[in-house]
Design an enzyme around this catalytic site. Structure first.
Site, short mmCIF file in Angstrom:
data_model
loop_
_atom_site.label_atom_id
_atom_site.label_comp_id
_atom_site.label_asym_id
_atom_site.label_seq_id
_atom_site.Cartn_x
_atom_site.Cartn_y
_atom_site.Cartn_z
N GLY A 1 -66.08 -20.16 37.53
CA GLY A 1 -66.66 -21.38 36.97
C GLY A 1 -68.15 -21.33 36.72
O GLY A 1 -68.81 -22.37 36.67
N SER A 2 -68.69 -20.12 36.49
CA SER A 2 -70.15 -20.07 36.27
C SER A 2 -70.55 -20.72 34.95
O SER A 2 -71.62 -21.32 34.83
CB SER A 2 -70.67 -18.63 36.36
OG SER A 2 -70.19 -17.86 35.28
N ASN A 3 -69.69 -20.62 33.93
CA ASN A 3 -70.01 -21.30 32.66
C ASN A 3 -69.91 -22.82 32.81
O ASN A 3 -70.72 -23.57 32.28
CB ASN A 3 -69.08 -20.82 31.54
CG ASN A 3 -69.55 -19.50 30.96
OD1 ASN A 3 -70.48 -19.47 30.17
ND2 ASN A 3 -68.93 -18.41 31.38
N MET B 1 -57.44 -18.49 31.34
CA MET B 1 -56.78 -17.22 31.05
C MET B 1 -55.38 -17.36 30.42
O MET B 1 -54.56 -16.45 30.53
CB MET B 1 -56.70 -16.38 32.33
CG MET B 1 -58.06 -16.05 32.93
SD MET B 1 -59.21 -15.31 31.74
CE MET B 1 -58.57 -13.64 31.69
N ARG B 2 -55.11 -18.49 29.77
CA ARG B 2 -53.82 -18.66 29.10
C ARG B 2 -54.04 -19.10 27.67
O ARG B 2 -54.99 -19.83 27.38
CB ARG B 2 -52.96 -19.71 29.83
CG ARG B 2 -52.45 -19.19 31.15
CD ARG B 2 -51.88 -20.30 31.98
NE ARG B 2 -51.77 -19.85 33.36
CZ ARG B 2 -50.71 -19.20 33.86
NH1 ARG B 2 -49.65 -19.00 33.10
NH2 ARG B 2 -50.70 -18.78 35.10
N HIS C 1 -66.19 -16.09 24.66
CA HIS C 1 -65.57 -14.78 24.85
C HIS C 1 -66.67 -13.73 25.06
O HIS C 1 -67.67 -13.74 24.34
CB HIS C 1 -64.71 -14.44 23.62
CG HIS C 1 -64.04 -13.11 23.75
ND1 HIS C 1 -62.94 -12.90 24.55
CD2 HIS C 1 -64.36 -11.90 23.22
CE1 HIS C 1 -62.59 -11.63 24.49
NE2 HIS C 1 -63.43 -11.00 23.69
N ASN D 1 -64.08 -22.08 22.85
CA ASN D 1 -63.93 -21.03 23.86
C ASN D 1 -65.17 -20.14 23.85
O ASN D 1 -65.85 -20.04 22.83
CB ASN D 1 -62.69 -20.18 23.55
CG ASN D 1 -62.46 -19.10 24.60
OD1 ASN D 1 -62.59 -19.34 25.81
ND2 ASN D 1 -62.11 -17.89 24.16
C1 GRF Z 1 -66.55 -15.56 30.93
O1 GRF Z 1 -67.16 -14.32 30.98
C2 GRF Z 1 -65.95 -15.84 29.58
O2 GRF Z 1 -66.54 -15.11 28.56
C3 GRF Z 1 -64.51 -15.41 29.73
O3 GRF Z 1 -64.19 -15.69 31.07
C4 GRF Z 1 -65.35 -15.63 31.88
C5 GRF Z 1 -65.39 -16.85 32.74
O4 GRF Z 1 -66.33 -16.78 33.75
N1 GRF Z 1 -63.69 -16.10 28.77
P1 GRF Z 1 -66.71 -18.04 34.62
O5 GRF Z 1 -65.45 -18.50 35.32
O6 GRF Z 1 -67.27 -19.09 33.69
O7 GRF Z 1 -67.73 -17.54 35.60
#
Ligand code: GRF
Length: 203
Positions: free
Chosen positions: A23-25, A103-104, A122, A120
């Protein structure tokens, strides 16, 4: 007036964040809202993994968080689970869905409920290296730059229209971990910025 199938059209933008991992994003987006840099609110955070870090991140920011059991498939949600997700997002008045490490692959229920309202991020410079662990492919193929891409979600894998990208260098002594770290730091700047463009109608 909204028909039953429409997403709410009233501003401000209400985000629903979906993730399966740490969940860092999600944290970067919540922090950016908290700091007054992004004009939106997060209605709910949803995970398909019961103990995912993203649920703790939501709790720390006092945002409703919910686990939705994904059902029996490995790469997509069972239809009933996806319908439940639509229901929960609507309950929380979400009008922009943010995939942050979810992841789905999403199917009809979500794509129909939120047309051109699912984004999204990526970890590659799409269209290069779609799919999982893209940074490892970048290293394996000897690329000199890597990066991240924010894009609209369609029914393919990392194939929707590109909104924005950030590049990072690849160094000779990079390991998969060091490169992934550098890409993630770029993601944490790019994603809130891209959402900001969407929120202000500047895309
Ligand atoms: C990110 O690197 C994103 O690009 C990919 O999944 C990762 C999620 O990381 N789709 P986080 O859970 O947000 O740390």
């Amino acid at each position: 007036m909204n028909k039953d199938n429409d997403v709410p059209s009233v501003e401000p933008v209400v985000l629903g964040i979906l993730g399966s991992g740490k969940g860092s994003n999600c944290e970067a987006i919540l922090q950016s809202i908290h700091d007054g840099e992004l004009d939106a609110r997060v209605g709910v955070v949803i995970s398909d993994v019961p103990d995912a870090g993203i649920l703790d991140v939501a709790e720390r920011f006092s945002v409703p968080a919910q686990y939705i059991p994904p059902g029996k498939f490995a790469t997509r949600l069972e239809t009933s689970a996806e319908e439940k997700m639509v229901h929960v997002l609507r309950q929380h008045e979400v009008n922009l869905v943010i995939l942050a490490g979810f992841m789905r692959v999403l199917k009809e229920p979500m794509l129909q409920a939120f047309p051109r309202r699912i984004l999204n991020i990526h970890p590659s410079l799409l269209p290069k290296h779609p799919g999982r662990e893209a940074w490892k492919l970048a290293l394996k193929e000897g690329d000199s730059v890597a990066g991240c891409t924010v894009h609209y979600v369609d029914d393919g894998i990392d194939s929707g229209e590109i909104i924005g990208q950030a590049e990072v260098d690849i160094f000779e002594d990079d390991t998969p971990e060091s490169l992934h770290d550098r890409i993630q730091r770029a993601e944490h700047l790019l994603y809130p910025m891209a959402i900001g463009y969407f929120v202000r109608g500047e895309l």
